[in-house]
Structure formats: C-alpha cells, structure tokens
Enzyme design. Sequence first.
Site, PDB file in Angstrom:
ATOM      1  N   GLY A 224     -35.492  26.632  49.072  1.00  0.00           N
ATOM      2  CA  GLY A 224     -34.092  26.318  48.790  1.00  0.00           C
ATOM      3  C   GLY A 224     -33.322  27.621  48.742  1.00  0.00           C
TER       4      GLY A 224
ATOM      5  N   LYS B 148     -31.171  24.414  28.241  1.00  0.00           N
ATOM      6  CA  LYS B 148     -30.082  24.593  29.216  1.00  0.00           C
ATOM      7  C   LYS B 148     -29.130  23.397  29.173  1.00  0.00           C
ATOM      8  CE  LYS B 148     -27.642  26.158  32.698  1.00  0.00           C
ATOM      9  NZ  LYS B 148     -27.022  25.128  33.455  1.00  0.00           N
TER      10      LYS B 148
ATOM     11  N   ARG C  44     -22.489  -4.125   6.091  1.00  0.00           N
ATOM     12  CA  ARG C  44     -23.703  -4.498   6.854  1.00  0.00           C
ATOM     13  C   ARG C  44     -24.533  -5.502   6.065  1.00  0.00           C
ATOM     14  NH1 ARG C  44     -27.367  -0.653   7.292  1.00  0.00           N
ATOM     15  NH2 ARG C  44     -28.295  -1.473   9.198  1.00  0.00           N
TER      16      ARG C  44
ATOM     17  N   GLY D 178     -30.331  30.004  45.314  1.00  0.00           N
ATOM     18  CA  GLY D 178     -31.634  30.474  45.778  1.00  0.00           C
ATOM     19  C   GLY D 178     -31.522  31.828  46.452  1.00  0.00           C
TER      20      GLY D 178
ATOM     21  N   SER E 233     -28.608  29.932  34.159  1.00  0.00           N
ATOM     22  CA  SER E 233     -27.166  29.825  33.940  1.00  0.00           C
ATOM     23  C   SER E 233     -26.476  31.098  34.398  1.00  0.00           C
ATOM     24  CB  SER E 233     -26.838  29.576  32.475  1.00  0.00           C
ATOM     25  OG  SER E 233     -25.425  29.552  32.319  1.00  0.00           O
ATOM     26  N   GLY E 234     -25.285  30.914  34.918  1.00  0.00           N
ATOM     27  CA  GLY E 234     -24.492  32.089  35.290  1.00  0.00           C
ATOM     28  C   GLY E 234     -23.846  31.954  36.648  1.00  0.00           C
TER      29      GLY E 234
ATOM     30  N   HIS F  24     -28.599  -6.499   5.675  1.00  0.00           N
ATOM     31  CA  HIS F  24     -29.306  -5.310   6.164  1.00  0.00           C
ATOM     32  C   HIS F  24     -29.794  -4.407   5.025  1.00  0.00           C
ATOM     33  CE1 HIS F  24     -28.555  -6.326  10.266  1.00  0.00           C
ATOM     34  NE2 HIS F  24     -27.258  -6.409  10.063  1.00  0.00           N
TER      35      HIS F  24
ATOM     36  N   GLU G 263     -21.028  24.133  26.740  1.00  0.00           N
ATOM     37  CA  GLU G 263     -20.091  24.594  27.793  1.00  0.00           C
ATOM     38  C   GLU G 263     -18.951  23.578  27.970  1.00  0.00           C
ATOM     39  OE1 GLU G 263     -21.959  25.951  31.608  1.00  0.00           O
ATOM     40  OE2 GLU G 263     -20.774  24.364  32.503  1.00  0.00           O
TER      41      GLU G 263
ATOM     42  N   HIS H 170     -26.990  23.955  26.353  1.00  0.00           N
ATOM     43  CA  HIS H 170     -26.043  25.015  26.769  1.00  0.00           C
ATOM     44  C   HIS H 170     -24.861  24.383  27.507  1.00  0.00           C
ATOM     45  CE1 HIS H 170     -24.484  27.477  30.081  1.00  0.00           C
ATOM     46  NE2 HIS H 170     -24.672  28.548  29.329  1.00  0.00           N
ATOM     47  N   ASN H 171     -25.168  23.465  28.412  1.00  0.00           N
ATOM     48  CA  ASN H 171     -24.091  22.849  29.189  1.00  0.00           C
ATOM     49  C   ASN H 171     -23.238  21.920  28.335  1.00  0.00           C
ATOM     50  OD1 ASN H 171     -25.291  24.206  31.305  1.00  0.00           O
ATOM     51  ND2 ASN H 171     -24.976  22.556  32.755  1.00  0.00           N
TER      52      ASN H 171
HETATM   53  C1  6PG Z   1     -24.265  27.321  34.428  1.00  0.00           C
HETATM   54  C2  6PG Z   1     -23.452  26.093  34.684  1.00  0.00           C
HETATM   55  C3  6PG Z   1     -23.956  25.395  35.893  1.00  0.00           C
HETATM   56  C4  6PG Z   1     -22.954  24.451  36.509  1.00  0.00           C
HETATM   57  C5  6PG Z   1     -22.759  23.216  35.727  1.00  0.00           C
HETATM   58  C6  6PG Z   1     -21.508  22.502  36.148  1.00  0.00           C
HETATM   59  O1  6PG Z   1     -24.757  27.420  33.320  1.00  0.00           O
HETATM   60  O2  6PG Z   1     -24.375  28.156  35.327  1.00  0.00           O
HETATM   61  O3  6PG Z   1     -23.520  25.236  33.611  1.00  0.00           O
HETATM   62  O4  6PG Z   1     -25.177  24.832  35.569  1.00  0.00           O
HETATM   63  O5  6PG Z   1     -21.750  25.083  36.703  1.00  0.00           O
HETATM   64  O6  6PG Z   1     -23.857  22.397  35.979  1.00  0.00           O
HETATM   65  O7  6PG Z   1     -21.576  21.313  35.566  1.00  0.00           O
HETATM   66  P1  6PG Z   1     -20.510  20.192  35.738  1.00  0.00           P
HETATM   67  O8  6PG Z   1     -20.335  20.004  37.216  1.00  0.00           O
HETATM   68  O9  6PG Z   1     -21.127  19.028  35.078  1.00  0.00           O
HETATM   69  O10 6PG Z   1     -19.264  20.707  35.102  1.00  0.00           O
END
Ligand code: 6PG
Length: 508
Positions: A14, A211, A474, A19, A140-141, A480, A218, A214-215
């Site tokens: 890839g 990760k 409830r 990649g 990530s990055g 419950h 994000e 992390h997102n």
């Molecule tokens: C990262 C980003 C990367 C990507 C996201 C975008 O850490 O480099 O998070 O993984 O930009 O997956 O995600 P969305 O398309 O869901 O916003």
Amino acid sequence: MVNMIQDCNIGFIGLGVMGKNLALNLADHGYRVAGFDLDTKKVEDVLSSEIAERPTDVEKARIIGCDSLKEMLDHLATPRVIVLLVPAGQPVDDVCQNLIQAGLEPNDIVVDCGNSQWTDTIRREAEYKHQLKFFGTAVSGGEVGARFGPSLMPGGDAESWQYLKPMWEAVSAKVDEDGKPIETRTPGKPIFDGEPCTAYLGPNGAGHYVKMVHNGIEYADMQLICEAYHLLRSILGYSPKQIGKLFEKWNQGVLNSYLVEITADILQQDDIKTGEPLVDLILDSAGQKGTGRWTAISATQMGVPAGIISEAVYSRALSTLTSQRYQAASTLVGITDLADVNAEHVEASIHDALYSAKICAYAQGFQIMRAAQAEYDWKLNFVDIAKIWRGGCIIRASFLQKIADAFTEEPELDNLLLSDYFADQLEERQVGLRNSVVLAAQSGIPAPTFFSALAYFDGYRSEVLPANLLQAQRDYFGAHTYERADSARGEKFHTHWQQEGRPETQVK
Ligand code: 6PG
C-alpha cells in the site's frame, strides 16, 4: 525463481500517500524498504520521489519496487516485517491471505498501520496466529506526520515489538526535554535526538483502541474550536481573518496545539477565485470516517460518560442535514437578538471556555481508556499515552505534558479533573465556560460541546444528582428496584407504589 536476496529490512504493502511517506521516512533513517502496491503507478511514484529527494545518491536505492508479493518476501530478512497501509476492513484480511499464499512464515510480522477497528485487530491476531504474527500500529499525523515523524501507537505481542521498536522509535516524531515537538520538514535530514512519540501500549488491539480514542478526542477538540469560532463570529461580528489572528495569539498560551495553529492559518486564507475568505466558501456539511463514532459507541457500551465526544459526532451528523436545516431555518423561530456585550470580555470568556471544555474532553478520553483496560485486560500506561501524543499526532498540544505529569504523580487517578493541576485550572477558568454557554443560549447559537462540557463538569462534581428520582421512576413502572441511601450498597428495595400505604419490600 527469484533469489532470496534478503536485502531489505521492511516491506510495505500500500504505497498511497501514507504508505509512501512512511516508507520514505524509514528510508531516511537508514532502513531499506521493499514496496508493493497493486497499482504499479504508486510504486513508480515512490521510486521517483526517492530519486527526486536524493538525486546524487540514486545508485544506493533505499526503496525497492516489487512486482509481486513473492518478490517482496524474497527481499526481506527474516523474521520479515511487513507494513500494511491499505484501507481498513476487508482489504486487510485479503492482503493477509495473499501473503500467506505467497509464502509468509509463522514468525513473520504483519503490521497493520491503517485506522482499523480494534476489535478487528483482536480478531486477526487470534485468527492468523498459526500463519503469521499480526501486530497493530496506529499512525497519527496525516501525510506530513508520516513523512517526517508521526505519533505511532503500537499494540500486539511483546516479542514482535522487539523487532519493531528500533524502527518505530527512529521514524516517530520527537519531543525535546520540555515536551515540545522538534519540527522537521527536510527530506533526508531526520531528527535523531529527543524522546520518540511511540511506546508499546499492550497486546492485541490496544494500539488501535488508543488511536480510536485519540480520534474521539480529535473530534471533540475540532468541534470545540469550531464553536469558539462560531461564537466569536456571530456575537462579536469578527471576520475570519480577525479570528485567525486571535487564534494565533491564543496559540502562544495554554491553548497551544496543532489544531489551534492550523485553524488560525485556515481562517486567514482567501479563496483564489473570489478573494473571499476560503472558509466561507466551504460547504458546512461535515464528513466522518467512523473513528469518532466508534469512540462514542465504545464509551456508551462501557457506561462511560463521554458526552463531549458524542456531541462532536452528533454535531457532524446534524451538519449534514443541509436541506432540512434550510427548511427549518425559515420555519423554526429562535432568538435573533444578540446580547449586548463587551468584546474584550467575550473574547476572554470564549478563550477560557475552549480551554476548560478541552480539559473535560481529554478527561473523558482517558476515562474511556481506563474502562477499556478492564474490558480487554490491558494495562494501559496513561503517562506513555499522554507523552506519545505530545508530538506528531493531530491532537498534539502543550497541555499534554501537564496530563503526563498528572498521571506520573498519580498513576491510578480516576479522572484528570481530580488532579491538583487541572482542578485548579478549572476553578479559575470555568467562569468563561459558564459565560460562553449563557451567551450562546441567549443568542440562539448552537454550542453543543461547550454545553456538554459544562454539564459534564457540573455533573461530575455534584454530590447529589436527581438519579434518585430516576430510580424511583424505574421502580414505579418496572419494579426495577433501587438502593437506599441509608442502607448498605447492593441491598435492593422495591416500593409497591400503587398499593395502599405504599409498602416497601427488600428484594433478595
Ligand atoms: C490522524 C487523523 C487521521 C484522519 C482521521 C479523519 O490522527 O492522523 O485522525 O486518522 O485524519 O481518520 O477522520 P474523519 O474523516 O473521521 O474526520
């Protein structure tokens, strides 16, 4: 038959943007790479980038293009290490099967560097265990990170990690002794000093799980910044450029982060065709690939309150309802009178709101990971996680050093908000969040993650919540049961709400 020349350290399958860039990054660090892609143009592209970057050194090719998986395997020293940067999902399984057919051996390590769902990584590690060692490493990055130093989140068997560690530490982003990213953008001039933004996170899906969170963070961080922008624009009438300049200033302080930095830049760009602010010409309908949604789902499944992250996912979803929104804009009456305000005061409030809400969002992310370790039998090191996010990744921010410090001081900290440092920060800054929420509500401007952050903060610090009434409800309609505040935990009671005298019974 191809000779087993074993002249490469690592294989890449890839060679799309990620990649290609990661392969060039490894090559910069002295590793020889054998690359394969079904699309031969991508193989040619990485080879010509390599030549363009090192025109005087072409005879010592560091990247070898392969025509088949078999050829790639023959180039690799054993145990072979093969990185997959293919779309998440079925393609990862397809490549594993093809590699097995091409002669991969059980000790060979296949590293999935895509944004795979952690449950797939867990499944694949078990499913392929007699044929290969499946290892996850989330990256990530973006493309620049992959080329010059990403944050790498590895998870898999500890033995395989020993083979990957030197390579991952070499190519990952680096931070200096104060925890600040050491920036580089020069091909062929990699950074060798500094602390690498990678650490072994645990077995099976741990890397991909971290990760994913992390997102999720994000998503929350991005939405919070967007809400700050929206409030500044709507309430103060600032132009995108003015807000860009303000964010530039904010980026010098506690809000210092990659996302604030790029937002400042975005807001100061004009469209080349019209000369208008480019942001104004971009359709307000947000995309998503799924990682934020997975985070919200995982949090919900484990019962972890992560409303800011969920709201960020919902906000993207709501934005996509464009035609309904256009219709509702002329049908549903809200408030159009903007509050009369003092600009300096509003700016300061929104700054503090953004910072306070951001602390809450990161706290939620760490709480999700704390719950997941029990669920998946991981022992996540939160100091390492905060540290490897200080450089290279999208959520890199100065305050991650403070998060690392908080977990260093108290590794078992239940919630970041309880650390002395962040408790003090919130005590000081929460007024800004409160003011911003009031202002948004009074002006009819949606600020869902700001609202959610404040509700989370107030909910978390409440000794008393109305969940007693909820338990009664409830019990009323569904028997419950409830626990009594004046009895031992675990003892269950039921009131016969509709009987004469409303008798209460203890339920065994
Ligand atoms: C990262 C980003 C990367 C990507 C996201 C975008 O850490 O480099 O998070 O993984 O930009 O997956 O995600 P969305 O398309 O869901 O916003």
